[in-house]
Motif scaffolding. Structure first.
Motif, PDB file in Angstrom:
ATOM      1  N   SER A 193       4.113  14.449 -11.809  1.00  0.00           N
ATOM      2  CA  SER A 193       5.455  13.921 -12.067  1.00  0.00           C
ATOM      3  C   SER A 193       5.598  12.503 -11.519  1.00  0.00           C
ATOM      4  N   ASN A 194       4.902  12.191 -10.415  1.00  0.00           N
ATOM      5  CA  ASN A 194       4.961  10.832  -9.874  1.00  0.00           C
ATOM      6  C   ASN A 194       4.364   9.812 -10.839  1.00  0.00           C
ATOM      7  N   VAL A 195       3.229  10.168 -11.450  1.00  0.00           N
ATOM      8  CA  VAL A 195       2.594   9.261 -12.398  1.00  0.00           C
ATOM      9  C   VAL A 195       3.471   9.091 -13.639  1.00  0.00           C
ATOM     10  N   LEU A 196       4.070  10.193 -14.091  1.00  0.00           N
ATOM     11  CA  LEU A 196       4.985  10.097 -15.238  1.00  0.00           C
ATOM     12  C   LEU A 196       6.188   9.222 -14.906  1.00  0.00           C
ATOM     13  N   THR A 197       6.699   9.352 -13.691  1.00  0.00           N
ATOM     14  CA  THR A 197       7.834   8.535 -13.278  1.00  0.00           C
ATOM     15  C   THR A 197       7.443   7.066 -13.196  1.00  0.00           C
ATOM     16  N   PRO A 219      11.090  12.051  -4.190  1.00  0.00           N
ATOM     17  CA  PRO A 219      11.205  13.455  -4.005  1.00  0.00           C
ATOM     18  C   PRO A 219      11.872  14.148  -5.089  1.00  0.00           C
ATOM     19  N   SER A 220      12.363  14.084  -5.971  1.00  0.00           N
ATOM     20  CA  SER A 220      12.803  14.999  -6.963  1.00  0.00           C
ATOM     21  C   SER A 220      12.589  14.278  -8.220  1.00  0.00           C
ATOM     22  N   GLY A 221      11.765  13.400  -8.313  1.00  0.00           N
ATOM     23  CA  GLY A 221      11.534  12.758  -9.554  1.00  0.00           C
ATOM     24  C   GLY A 221      11.014  11.393  -9.379  1.00  0.00           C
ATOM     25  N   GLY A 222      11.620  10.539  -8.599  1.00  0.00           N
ATOM     26  CA  GLY A 222      11.100   9.220  -8.436  1.00  0.00           C
ATOM     27  C   GLY A 222      12.183   8.270  -8.093  1.00  0.00           C
ATOM     28  N   GLN A 223      11.859   7.205  -7.383  1.00  0.00           N
ATOM     29  CA  GLN A 223      12.886   6.261  -7.043  1.00  0.00           C
ATOM     30  C   GLN A 223      12.335   4.855  -6.983  1.00  0.00           C
ATOM     31  N   PRO A 224      11.872   4.327  -8.125  1.00  0.00           N
ATOM     32  CA  PRO A 224      11.380   2.978  -8.118  1.00  0.00           C
ATOM     33  C   PRO A 224      12.483   1.963  -7.899  1.00  0.00           C
ATOM     34  N   GLU A 225      12.179   0.871  -7.272  1.00  0.00           N
ATOM     35  CA  GLU A 225      13.155  -0.170  -6.999  1.00  0.00           C
ATOM     36  C   GLU A 225      13.493  -0.879  -8.295  1.00  0.00           C
ATOM     37  N   PRO A 226      14.762  -1.050  -8.618  1.00  0.00           N
ATOM     38  CA  PRO A 226      15.131  -1.644  -9.882  1.00  0.00           C
ATOM     39  C   PRO A 226      14.474  -2.995 -10.121  1.00  0.00           C
ATOM     40  N   ALA A 227      14.327  -3.809  -9.092  1.00  0.00           N
ATOM     41  CA  ALA A 227      13.778  -5.143  -9.293  1.00  0.00           C
ATOM     42  C   ALA A 227      12.286  -5.124  -9.570  1.00  0.00           C
ATOM     43  N   ALA A 228      11.610  -4.041  -9.229  1.00  0.00           N
ATOM     44  CA  ALA A 228      10.166  -3.971  -9.432  1.00  0.00           C
ATOM     45  C   ALA A 228       9.790  -2.556  -9.768  1.00  0.00           C
TER      46      ALA A 228
END
Length: 318
Positions: A156-160, A297-306
């Motif tokens: 799921s991390n790679v998909l996110t 942790p429940s899906g992903g939380q990439p930083e909007p700027a990057a």
């Protein structure tokens, strides 16, 4: 980081660590698959009416919802129901960082550097020590399911990472809508309607509190606060706090559930946490570390700027 932000990061790690004790309590009230379905139902409703429309393609929301919500959490809750201790589960799940790096290499061609490879080996040695400890003191089946849950988390991390959602809270809420019906169907099929109805009829304040904690405190508050921190600080400053999760998980399980922490388990903890630290915080081969977070942790939380996280970073939200 300002002291208040450090305190918030530590609080989120504590919330996520104690979550494993809360899950253990919840499994006394609900069958595992039904419990997982209720967690996502309450996390999604009514929040889905306030976060706006999805900001990524539905194919990514469905894919991560199935990999994370159905596979990862279904296996985790079932593994703990079969006897995997709460503290040990909080520790073993951290091997998801190793699986994430391996899957990112296989699917995306992202090559980890030597420190990260060393960290993977150390973390896997920790899994081996934990397996020996669990094999001599408890059921192995539950332990194996937790390890497989960590692997599903890596998927799921790679998909996110591919989805690169710009708004972590919006992403988490919409991802939470996907697992509800599949988990309910699996619960009816595998756990039986009689057992599910009996659990719902016996719902008391403790059961309701457990559902609210795992849905709103660990998911909505924890995920929202972690994403807020990542928007204000580099991931290299925030990510190390996620290594406190198994510390809080094992400590709270020992204090609140009376779980014994054997010398082998201490050794496994040292190897796993050290290995995950090397895997997640080391620079990738051929370049500097990204300043954006890895899926959370429940899906992903990439930083909007990057929005392209480095593959090995911890992604928590247990």
């Amino acid at each position: 980081m300002r002291p208040a932000h450090i305190a918030l990061a530590a609080l989120v790690a504590a919330v996520w660590g104690v979550n494993f004790v809360v899950i253990e309590i919840g499994l006394d009230h609900f069958p595992p698959l039904l419990f997982s379905a209720l967690r996502f139902l309450v996390a999604a409703l009514p929040a889905v009416f306030f976060v706006g429309r999805p900001k990524v393609a539905w194919k990514w929301i469905v894919a991560v919802g199935l990999a994370l919500g159905v596979a990862k959490f279904g296996l985790l809750f079932t593994g703990m129901d079969l006897g995997a201790p709460a503290g040990l589960s909080s520790l073993v799940l951290q091997v998801q960082a190793v699986f994430t790096a391996l899957f990112a290499f296989a699917a995306l061609g992202e090559r980890p550097g030597r420190p990260a490879v060393l960290g993977m080996g150390v973390a896997l040695a920790g899994i081996g020590v934990a397996a020996v400890d669990e094999g001599t003191s408890g059921p192995v089946t539950g332990f194996v399911l937790v390890v497989v849950a960590a692997a599903c988390w890596g998927v799921s991390n790679v998909l996110t990472r591919k989805a690169a959602p710009p708004d972590p809270l919006n992403w988490m809420v919409w991802v939470s809508t996907v697992p509800v019906l599949p988990l309910l169907a699996l619960s009816l099929l595998l756990e039986g309607p009689e057992r599910d109805l009996a659990a719902l009829r016996a719902l008391d304040w403790t059961g309701a509190g457990v559902i609210l904690y795992v849905a709103w405190i660990t998911t909505v508050f924890g995920f929202g606060a972690w994403g807020w921190l990542l928007r204000r600080h580099p991931a290299s400053s925030v990510a190390p706090f996620s290594l406190l999760v198994p510390v809080f998980g094992m400590s709270s399980a020992a204090l609140l559930l009376g779980e014994a922490v054997t010398p082998l388990r201490w050794l496994a903890a040292a190897l796993l946490v050290g290995g995950v630290a090397l895997t997640t915080l080391a620079p990738r081969k051929g370049g500097a570390r990204h300043s954006d977070p890895s899926p959370a942790p429940s899906g992903g939380q990439p930083e909007p700027a990057a929005p392209a996280p480095a593959p090995g970073r911890p992604s928590l939200t247990p």
